[in-house]
Scaffold this motif. Structure first.
Motif, PDB file in Angstrom:
ATOM      1  N   SER A   1     -20.814  93.566 -39.012  1.00 27.03           N
ATOM      2  CA  SER A   1     -21.972  93.170 -38.229  1.00 27.03           C
ATOM      3  C   SER A   1     -23.174  93.652 -39.039  1.00 27.03           C
ATOM      4  CB  SER A   1     -22.745  92.771 -37.334  1.00 27.03           C
ATOM      5  OG  SER A   1     -23.658  91.766 -36.919  1.00 27.03           O
ATOM      6  N   ALA A   2     -23.029  94.394 -40.531  1.00 21.72           N
ATOM      7  CA  ALA A   2     -23.983  94.039 -41.508  1.00 21.72           C
ATOM      8  C   ALA A   2     -24.337  93.769 -42.482  1.00 21.72           C
ATOM      9  CB  ALA A   2     -23.580  95.316 -42.246  1.00 21.72           C
ATOM     10  N   SER A   3     -25.687  93.392 -42.533  1.00 22.81           N
ATOM     11  CA  SER A   3     -26.333  92.784 -43.662  1.00 22.81           C
ATOM     12  C   SER A   3     -26.687  92.721 -45.235  1.00 22.81           C
ATOM     13  CB  SER A   3     -27.520  92.061 -43.033  1.00 22.81           C
ATOM     14  OG  SER A   3     -28.829  93.401 -43.324  1.00 22.81           O
ATOM     15  N   VAL A   4     -27.252  92.451 -46.198  1.00 22.28           N
ATOM     16  CA  VAL A   4     -27.429  92.452 -47.660  1.00 22.28           C
ATOM     17  C   VAL A   4     -28.861  91.829 -47.695  1.00 22.28           C
ATOM     18  CG1 VAL A   4     -26.714  92.627 -50.059  1.00 22.28           C
ATOM     19  CG2 VAL A   4     -25.124  93.286 -48.352  1.00 22.28           C
ATOM     20  N   SER A   5     -29.862  92.357 -48.286  1.00 18.78           N
ATOM     21  CA  SER A   5     -30.621  91.560 -48.741  1.00 18.78           C
ATOM     22  C   SER A   5     -31.261  92.235 -49.901  1.00 18.78           C
ATOM     23  CB  SER A   5     -32.257  91.995 -47.274  1.00 18.78           C
ATOM     24  OG  SER A   5     -31.975  91.825 -46.533  1.00 18.78           O
ATOM     25  N   PHE A   6     -31.568  91.190 -50.920  1.00 18.31           N
ATOM     26  CA  PHE A   6     -32.042  91.071 -52.376  1.00 18.31           C
ATOM     27  C   PHE A   6     -33.443  91.465 -52.549  1.00 18.31           C
ATOM     28  CE2 PHE A   6     -27.931  89.351 -52.634  1.00 18.31           C
ATOM     29  CZ  PHE A   6     -26.659  89.722 -53.446  1.00 18.31           C
ATOM     30  N   LEU A   7     -33.701  92.925 -52.630  1.00 19.49           N
ATOM     31  CA  LEU A   7     -34.891  93.182 -53.287  1.00 19.49           C
ATOM     32  C   LEU A   7     -35.437  92.527 -54.619  1.00 19.49           C
ATOM     33  CD1 LEU A   7     -37.336  94.932 -52.323  1.00 19.49           C
ATOM     34  CD2 LEU A   7     -36.624  96.223 -53.301  1.00 19.49           C
ATOM     35  N   ASN A   8     -35.963  91.474 -54.282  1.00 15.41           N
ATOM     36  CA  ASN A   8     -37.219  90.778 -55.245  1.00 15.41           C
ATOM     37  C   ASN A   8     -38.386  91.311 -55.687  1.00 15.41           C
ATOM     38  OD1 ASN A   8     -38.283  89.057 -57.637  1.00 15.41           O
ATOM     39  ND2 ASN A   8     -37.882  87.093 -56.442  1.00 15.41           N
ATOM     40  N   PRO A   9     -38.683  92.147 -56.566  1.00 12.71           N
ATOM     41  CA  PRO A   9     -40.403  92.879 -56.880  1.00 12.71           C
ATOM     42  C   PRO A   9     -41.004  91.232 -57.231  1.00 12.71           C
ATOM     43  CG  PRO A   9     -38.896  93.199 -58.448  1.00 12.71           C
ATOM     44  CD  PRO A   9     -37.821  92.920 -57.547  1.00 12.71           C
ATOM     45  N   GLU A  10     -41.031  90.565 -57.518  1.00 14.97           N
ATOM     46  CA  GLU A  10     -41.850  89.644 -58.043  1.00 14.97           C
ATOM     47  C   GLU A  10     -41.984  88.264 -56.497  1.00 14.97           C
ATOM     48  OE1 GLU A  10     -43.770  90.148 -60.053  1.00 14.97           O
ATOM     49  OE2 GLU A  10     -42.817  91.405 -61.204  1.00 14.97           O
TER      50      GLU A  10
ATOM     51  N   SER B   1     -18.736 101.050 -46.808  1.00 15.98           N
ATOM     52  CA  SER B   1     -18.076 102.285 -46.051  1.00 15.98           C
ATOM     53  C   SER B   1     -19.181 103.305 -45.475  1.00 15.98           C
ATOM     54  CB  SER B   1     -17.508 102.921 -46.663  1.00 15.98           C
ATOM     55  OG  SER B   1     -16.376 101.961 -48.000  1.00 15.98           O
ATOM     56  N   VAL B   2     -20.228 103.167 -46.343  1.00 15.30           N
ATOM     57  CA  VAL B   2     -21.196 103.706 -45.667  1.00 15.30           C
ATOM     58  C   VAL B   2     -22.532 104.065 -43.844  1.00 15.30           C
ATOM     59  CG1 VAL B   2     -20.874 106.391 -46.474  1.00 15.30           C
ATOM     60  CG2 VAL B   2     -22.812 104.623 -47.221  1.00 15.30           C
ATOM     61  N   LEU B   3     -22.228 102.150 -44.079  1.00 12.53           N
ATOM     62  CA  LEU B   3     -23.269 101.274 -43.580  1.00 12.53           C
ATOM     63  C   LEU B   3     -22.267 101.650 -42.125  1.00 12.53           C
ATOM     64  CD1 LEU B   3     -23.757  98.347 -45.268  1.00 12.53           C
ATOM     65  CD2 LEU B   3     -25.779  99.611 -44.530  1.00 12.53           C
ATOM     66  N   ALA B   4     -24.079 101.636 -40.821  1.00 14.35           N
ATOM     67  CA  ALA B   4     -23.619 102.045 -40.290  1.00 14.35           C
ATOM     68  C   ALA B   4     -23.427 100.566 -39.166  1.00 14.35           C
ATOM     69  CB  ALA B   4     -25.024 102.037 -39.358  1.00 14.35           C
ATOM     70  N   VAL B   5     -22.842 100.741 -37.592  1.00 13.00           N
ATOM     71  CA  VAL B   5     -22.760  98.305 -37.343  1.00 13.00           C
ATOM     72  C   VAL B   5     -24.760  98.223 -37.221  1.00 13.00           C
ATOM     73  CG1 VAL B   5     -21.977  98.153 -34.994  1.00 13.00           C
ATOM     74  CG2 VAL B   5     -20.797  99.117 -36.035  1.00 13.00           C
ATOM     75  N   GLY B   6     -24.645  97.023 -37.294  1.00 19.54           N
ATOM     76  CA  GLY B   6     -25.771  96.225 -37.709  1.00 19.54           C
ATOM     77  C   GLY B   6     -26.706  97.081 -38.967  1.00 19.54           C
ATOM     78  N   GLY B   7     -25.651  97.613 -39.651  1.00 16.45           N
ATOM     79  CA  GLY B   7     -26.315  98.092 -41.126  1.00 16.45           C
ATOM     80  C   GLY B   7     -27.597  97.463 -41.822  1.00 16.45           C
ATOM     81  N   HIS B   8     -28.290  97.899 -42.820  1.00 17.42           N
ATOM     82  CA  HIS B   8     -29.286  97.142 -43.462  1.00 17.42           C
ATOM     83  C   HIS B   8     -28.837  97.627 -45.249  1.00 17.42           C
ATOM     84  CE1 HIS B   8     -31.410  94.131 -40.490  1.00 17.42           C
ATOM     85  NE2 HIS B   8     -31.331  95.258 -40.665  1.00 17.42           N
ATOM     86  N   TRP B   9     -28.433  96.689 -46.143  1.00 16.78           N
ATOM     87  CA  TRP B   9     -28.385  96.991 -47.541  1.00 16.78           C
ATOM     88  C   TRP B   9     -28.889  96.489 -47.720  1.00 16.78           C
ATOM     89  CZ3 TRP B   9     -23.499  95.512 -50.601  1.00 16.78           C
ATOM     90  CH2 TRP B   9     -23.389  96.605 -52.272  1.00 16.78           C
ATOM     91  N   VAL B  10     -30.449  97.088 -48.633  1.00 18.34           N
ATOM     92  CA  VAL B  10     -31.275  96.289 -49.804  1.00 18.34           C
ATOM     93  C   VAL B  10     -30.983  96.767 -51.156  1.00 18.34           C
ATOM     94  CG1 VAL B  10     -33.715  96.129 -50.375  1.00 18.34           C
ATOM     95  CG2 VAL B  10     -32.827  96.777 -47.773  1.00 18.34           C
ATOM     96  N   THR B  11     -30.677  95.929 -51.767  1.00 16.90           N
ATOM     97  CA  THR B  11     -29.994  96.045 -52.916  1.00 16.90           C
ATOM     98  C   THR B  11     -31.246  95.491 -53.748  1.00 16.90           C
ATOM     99  OG1 THR B  11     -28.438  95.918 -54.670  1.00 16.90           O
ATOM    100  CG2 THR B  11     -28.558  94.512 -53.428  1.00 16.90           C
TER     101      THR B  11
ATOM    102  N   ALA C   1     -39.024  96.525 -49.494  1.00 19.83           N
ATOM    103  CA  ALA C   1     -38.067  97.188 -48.848  1.00 19.83           C
ATOM    104  C   ALA C   1     -38.017  98.179 -47.432  1.00 19.83           C
ATOM    105  CB  ALA C   1     -37.172  98.170 -50.143  1.00 19.83           C
ATOM    106  N   LEU C   2     -38.172  98.288 -47.172  1.00 20.16           N
ATOM    107  CA  LEU C   2     -38.109  98.964 -45.229  1.00 20.16           C
ATOM    108  C   LEU C   2     -38.672  98.351 -43.975  1.00 20.16           C
ATOM    109  CD1 LEU C   2     -38.775 102.734 -46.608  1.00 20.16           C
ATOM    110  CD2 LEU C   2     -36.785 101.926 -46.021  1.00 20.16           C
ATOM    111  N   HIS C   3     -39.295  97.311 -44.533  1.00 17.53           N
ATOM    112  CA  HIS C   3     -40.021  97.174 -43.230  1.00 17.53           C
ATOM    113  C   HIS C   3     -39.765  95.634 -43.666  1.00 17.53           C
ATOM    114  CE1 HIS C   3     -43.071  99.592 -41.686  1.00 17.53           C
ATOM    115  NE2 HIS C   3     -43.443 100.210 -42.670  1.00 17.53           N
ATOM    116  N   THR C   4     -39.796  94.936 -44.443  1.00 18.20           N
ATOM    117  CA  THR C   4     -39.722  93.090 -44.432  1.00 18.20           C
ATOM    118  C   THR C   4     -38.461  93.117 -44.453  1.00 18.20           C
ATOM    119  OG1 THR C   4     -42.113  92.514 -46.036  1.00 18.20           O
ATOM    120  CG2 THR C   4     -40.059  90.953 -45.910  1.00 18.20           C
ATOM    121  N   HIS C   5     -37.505  93.684 -45.358  1.00 19.30           N
ATOM    122  CA  HIS C   5     -35.882  93.543 -45.047  1.00 19.30           C
ATOM    123  C   HIS C   5     -35.295  94.239 -44.413  1.00 19.30           C
ATOM    124  CE1 HIS C   5     -36.080  91.359 -48.506  1.00 19.30           C
ATOM    125  NE2 HIS C   5     -36.190  91.754 -49.303  1.00 19.30           N
TER     126      HIS C   5
END
Length: 346
Positions: free
Chosen positions: A277-286, A248-258, A135-139
């Motif tokens: 200019s924020a992004s959403v990443s999906f955390l698939n554990p497998e 709403s609480v994301l910064a400009v260029g922020g990353h949301w990992v869900t 979540a933190l490094h890859t995404h």
């Protein structure tokens, strides 16, 4: 020898977990390692994911996070030799249950276990450490100076995220679901910048984040699920933030990992993400064991995770190990989410 298996229920029936007799092949494959299992972690079984990737069996092996000792290696194995202590996660299509006395596994799924790290701790925390690292490094491409919000920081996954982020010089905020978890999080060392209580049903998330970030918002958000609709107040979602609150609480260029598999974003949500200019990443554990495309990176993550646990950088909450004869009951509790995880000591 015996292993733990799942007999999937018909339609909405609950899956049944059973102990079955099994055996290992007489001859090892060229790159296979035979491991005597010392501890095995039990995590919820995602039957829908198995179906999506085409894995359909009458009996599905259960228990994939393993720690043990190498007893035999295949003719082309170069990374291990007998008596090496190893830890790893069995792939999704593995025919072996991690609760067997011995398992055969390709060497590409294993790393050396540091001597100071116990087998029970390694098997119980490896999966959460891998998820936090992903979540933190890859995404999210975490870097020193970033601000991070970890939802439900007292969970085993949330705790790993907090500790890993603090180690890298990230300012961490987190949420708590009860006065007890708030007290626990406030006593963590290294400490978090702010614990935001959400147990009352209302949250000052927006105002607290703006205060802590000087009105700029968060660089990274790691959720533990979200509410998609207003008024969605079931037992499992009452402490979760609404998706619009997160955006709403994301910064400009922020990353949301869900971790929310069925996330739905409406046009206004997408518009706000676009403006930031924020992004959403999906955390698939497998994802790491479902594909071999980035096997080298996966092994690096596993190795770094166990080394950080051995060095005390990552300090998971200890899981009390249960004997194998209690594995069925423990797995049923995990599958019903009555407990987040269990560790079986063999």
């Amino acid at each position: 020898m015996k292993g733990l298996y799942c007999r999937a229920g018909v339609s909405d029936a609950e899956p049944k977990f059973v102990i079955q007799e099994t055996s290992v092949a007489e001859v090892l494959g060229s790159h296979q390692v035979r491991v005597k299992v010392k501890a095995c972690g039990l995590s919820p079984l995602d039957l829908k994911l198995l179906s999506d990737v085409g894995i359909q069996r009458d009996l599905i092996p259960v228990g994939r996070e393993v720690a043990g000792v190498v007893v035999q290696v295949g003719p082309k194995v170069s990374s291990f030799q007998p008596d090496d202590e190893v830890v790893g996660i069995l792939p999704l299509d593995s025919p072996c249950s991690g609760l067997c006395d011995a398992i055969d596994i390709d060497e590409q799924y294993l790393v050396q276990k540091p001597e100071k790290l116990s087998s029970v701790c390694a098997a119980g925390a490896l999966r959460d450490g891998l998820h936090a690292y992903t979540a933190l490094h890859t995404h999210a491409r975490m870097a020193a100076g970033h601000t991070l919000l970890v939802m439900d920081g007292a969970s085993s996954f949330g705790l790993m995220c907090i500790q890993l982020a603090c180690y890298h010089g990230v300012k961490v905020l987190t949420t708590s679901h009860s006065p007890q978890t708030r007290s626990f999080l406030e006593q963590l060392r290294p400490s978090v910048a702010r614990v935001i209580p959400v147990d009352s049903g209302t949250s000052d998330l927006l105002s607290v984040v703006l205060e802590e970030t000087g009105g700029l918002g968060l660089d990274i958000i790691i959720d533990s699920g979200v509410r998609l609709q207003d008024g969605e107040e079931s037992e499992g979602t009452k402490f979760l933030p609404h998706k619009h609150d997160i955006i709403s609480v994301l910064a400009v260029g922020g990353h949301w990992v869900t971790s929310h598999q069925d996330l739905q974003l409406d046009p206004p949500d997408c518009r706000l993400l676009h403006l930031k200019s924020a992004s959403v990443s999906f955390l698939n554990p497998e994802v790491w064991t479902a594909s071999s495309a980035q096997q080298g990176r996966y092994l690096h993550i596993l190795k770094d995770t166990v080394e950080k646990m051995s060095a005390g950088v990552l300090r998971p909450q200890p899981e009390e190990a249960v004997p194998r004869y209690e594995a069925t009951v423990a797995m049923e509790a995990v599958q019903r989410h009555q407990r987040t995880k269990a560790v079986v000591q063999l």
